[in-house]
Write an enzyme that holds these catalytic residues in place. Sequence first.
Site, PDB file in Angstrom:
ATOM      1  N   GLN A   1       0.816  -1.211   0.000  1.00  0.00           N
ATOM      2  CA  GLN A   1       0.000   0.000   0.000  1.00  0.00           C
ATOM      3  C   GLN A   1       0.857   1.272   0.000  1.00  0.00           C
ATOM      4  OE1 GLN A   1      -3.332  -0.445  -0.400  1.00  0.00           O
ATOM      5  NE2 GLN A   1      -2.675  -2.576  -0.478  1.00  0.00           N
ATOM      6  N   CYS A   2       2.157   1.134   0.137  1.00  0.00           N
ATOM      7  CA  CYS A   2       3.075   2.272   0.266  1.00  0.00           C
ATOM      8  C   CYS A   2       3.792   2.522  -1.058  1.00  0.00           C
ATOM      9  CB  CYS A   2       4.096   1.966   1.366  1.00  0.00           C
ATOM     10  SG  CYS A   2       5.437   3.162   1.494  1.00  0.00           S
ATOM     11  N   GLY A   3       3.666   3.740  -1.585  1.00  0.00           N
ATOM     12  CA  GLY A   3       4.316   4.094  -2.843  1.00  0.00           C
ATOM     13  C   GLY A   3       5.834   3.976  -2.779  1.00  0.00           C
TER      14      GLY A   3
END
Length: 142
Positions: free
Chosen positions: A12-14
């Site tokens: 979920q983390c860019g």
Amino acid sequence: MTMDVTIYHNPQCGTSRNTLALIRNAGIEPTVIEYLKNPPTREQLVKMIADTGLSVREAIREKGTPYTELGLDNPGLTDDQLLDAMLKDPILINRPFVVTPMGTRLARPSELVLDILPDTRQGPFTKEDGEQVLDAQGKRLV
């Protein structure tokens, strides 16, 4: 290329996604550990933090976590207390940690992972936000 690379990843983390893509751009398929589902052991976490040269406090993620609600901003808390909180609620572990034979990094920003990968980059790379990191020949721009 064969190289033992492990990324403690949050899909979920860019920044974590960019780091994973940079590893793959170097021709390496890493071991991907979704640390929210499979957190590191205390010993692994302590070693990763020590190997990066960061303090335990520097390895805690504040944004989007219960950091403040748990009172972790209290400067009187010990490393053991902070580690206990990180292991109890892994969202507090900053990401992505990457471990290679060339070193360990908290890849924030994601291009820090390039310091611990071989120079086997395969062409250009642009982060999700549009920032170009590697040119057409795979040479580092930032």
